[in-house]
Design an enzyme around this catalytic site. Structure first.
Site, PDB file in Angstrom:
ATOM      1  N   LEU A 132       0.603  -1.221   0.048  1.00 16.28           N
ATOM      2  CA  LEU A 132       0.030   0.350  -0.370  1.00 16.28           C
ATOM      3  C   LEU A 132       0.887   1.072   0.365  1.00 16.28           C
ATOM      4  O   LEU A 132       1.781   0.928   0.564  1.00 16.28           O
ATOM      5  CB  LEU A 132      -0.872   0.053   1.245  1.00 16.28           C
ATOM      6  CG  LEU A 132      -2.103  -1.208   1.207  1.00 16.28           C
ATOM      7  CD1 LEU A 132      -2.237  -0.276   2.695  1.00 16.28           C
ATOM      8  CD2 LEU A 132      -2.865  -1.080  -0.081  1.00 16.28           C
ATOM      9  N   ASP A 133       0.480   2.048  -0.621  1.00 12.44           N
ATOM     10  CA  ASP A 133       1.253   3.589  -0.226  1.00 12.44           C
ATOM     11  C   ASP A 133       1.450   3.815   0.565  1.00 12.44           C
ATOM     12  O   ASP A 133       0.725   3.347   1.519  1.00 12.44           O
ATOM     13  CB  ASP A 133       0.311   4.888  -1.363  1.00 12.44           C
ATOM     14  CG  ASP A 133       0.466   4.106  -3.005  1.00 12.44           C
ATOM     15  OD1 ASP A 133       0.943   3.390  -3.617  1.00 12.44           O
ATOM     16  OD2 ASP A 133       0.125   4.726  -3.081  1.00 12.44           O
ATOM     17  N   LYS A 134       2.431   5.113   1.255  1.00 12.71           N
ATOM     18  CA  LYS A 134       2.437   5.354   2.774  1.00 12.71           C
ATOM     19  C   LYS A 134       1.606   6.181   3.400  1.00 12.71           C
ATOM     20  O   LYS A 134       1.488   5.843   4.350  1.00 12.71           O
ATOM     21  CB  LYS A 134       4.139   6.200   3.004  1.00 12.71           C
ATOM     22  CG  LYS A 134       4.368   6.526   3.805  1.00 12.71           C
ATOM     23  CD  LYS A 134       5.281   7.527   4.055  1.00 12.71           C
ATOM     24  CE  LYS A 134       5.648   7.889   5.356  1.00 12.71           C
ATOM     25  NZ  LYS A 134       7.263   8.860   5.124  1.00 12.71           N
ATOM     26  N   THR A 136      -1.557   5.781   2.681  1.00 11.10           N
ATOM     27  CA  THR A 136      -2.874   5.085   2.337  1.00 11.10           C
ATOM     28  C   THR A 136      -2.012   3.513   3.858  1.00 11.10           C
ATOM     29  O   THR A 136      -1.824   2.670   3.401  1.00 11.10           O
ATOM     30  CB  THR A 136      -3.308   4.383   1.141  1.00 11.10           C
ATOM     31  OG1 THR A 136      -3.210   4.765   0.821  1.00 11.10           O
ATOM     32  CG2 THR A 136      -4.014   3.355   0.829  1.00 11.10           C
ATOM     33  N   ARG A 232      -6.077   6.492  -6.615  1.00 15.04           N
ATOM     34  CA  ARG A 232      -5.546   7.974  -7.018  1.00 15.04           C
ATOM     35  C   ARG A 232      -5.305   8.636  -7.808  1.00 15.04           C
ATOM     36  O   ARG A 232      -6.277  10.094  -8.791  1.00 15.04           O
ATOM     37  CB  ARG A 232      -4.102   8.443  -5.910  1.00 15.04           C
ATOM     38  CG  ARG A 232      -4.153   7.552  -4.613  1.00 15.04           C
ATOM     39  CD  ARG A 232      -2.845   7.343  -4.015  1.00 15.04           C
ATOM     40  NE  ARG A 232      -2.094   8.676  -3.762  1.00 15.04           N
ATOM     41  CZ  ARG A 232      -1.124   9.231  -3.180  1.00 15.04           C
ATOM     42  NH1 ARG A 232      -0.222   7.874  -3.495  1.00 15.04           N
ATOM     43  NH2 ARG A 232      -0.926  10.439  -3.072  1.00 15.04           N
TER      44      ARG A 232
END
Length: 281
Positions: A132-134, A136, A232
């Site tokens: 997961l993105d930082k 998220t 996003r």
């Protein structure tokens, strides 16, 4: 040592068929397991005949004595466990930390916390199946042995794992539901950013509106592909960036975090063959 127990589910199954064909174990992993006599019977004795047919219900233990992960254990990172069996671990990644470290000595990431948890429970192996993105938060799957890692990696590639997200987006989203089919590529002007690009990789996001607020809309999204920053980028392209996601023109939030959470994953478990749903509590 990583290990797991298994009962054969049909007659005439062989160890070799299980590892190579059913579980798609890599050649290197299977070869190392054979050399290390890593498959044991119910009495703990090595199974030497990997091509011999086994009766349904035969108990086997698969061991991985040399399977270790190098993440530095870190107890200072919060870890919430949602699901665990002998094959996988599902945990919650808080917003604001990375899924994994960039270097071998780095700490403070989700995988550092996972490693601390695994070692406390007698294990040495843990590898993330997806990221997961930082910014998220949400559910992340972790493999507890190399065969699980190989199988779940293949499932991710084949879109056999459903991933659902909840996002709060800026503005009044008029469409109650839809599918965004737009390829995503790198932004050559911004190394950390992605954009819709006809020369990019195919990307498919399904969404539906859950609630309309005064200035924002709550949507549920699921991915048919797993491109970097996919939700996003796609929602921003629609003109409704994730609230707080200033990288993609989202409005600022008081805490500086953006509103995107991976709420659930579902799949047919490759070892138990049961439909498995893991979701945020």
């Amino acid at each position: 040592m990583a290990l797991f127990h298994y009962k054969t589910q049909e007659d005439n199954m062989t160890v070799e068929h299980l590892l190579k064909d059913k579980w798609l174990g890599g050649k290197k992993t299977v070869h190392l397991m054979r050399m290390a006599k890593s498959v044991l019977d119910a009495k703990g004795e090595p199974v030497d005949d990997w091509k011999g047919p086994l009766a349904a219900g035969t108990e086997l233990v698969f061991t991985f004595p040399d399977a270790t992960s190098t993440y530095v254990p870190d107890d200072n990172v919060e870890l919430t466990v949602l699901f665990e069996d002998e094959h996988i671990l599902a945990v919650v990644k808080p917003a604001g930390i990375s899924t994994h470290p960039d270097g071998p000595r780095d700490t403070g990431t989700l995988m550092n916390a996972v490693m601390a948890y695994v070692q406390k429970n007698g294990g040495d192996y843990a590898e993330h199946i997806h990221r997961l993105d930082k910014g998220t938060s949400g559910v992340v799957l972790i493999a507890k042995h190399p065969i699980s890692k190989s199988l779940f990696d293949r499932m991710i590639e084949n879109n056999d794992i459903s991933r659902k997200y909840i996002a709060e987006v800026d503005g009044y989203l008029k469409r109650p539901k839809g599918t965004i089919r737009l390829p995503i590529g790198r932004d050559r002007h911004h190394p950390a950013k992605r954009l819709v690009s006809m020369s990019g990789q195919s990307a498919i996001t399904n969404f539906r509106m859950i609630e309309r607020k005064e200035n924002t809309t709550i949507v549920e999204a699921d991915l048919e592909t797993g491109r970097t920053h996919q939700i996003r980028v796609h929602l921003s392209h629609l003109g409704h960036p994730v609230t707080g996601d200033t990288l993609y023109e989202g409005s600022e939030t008081e805490d500086g975090k953006y509103r995107l959470t991976a709420t659930a994953v579902s799949f047919i478990h490759p070892f138990t063959e049961e439909q498995t749903l893991i979701e945020m509590k």
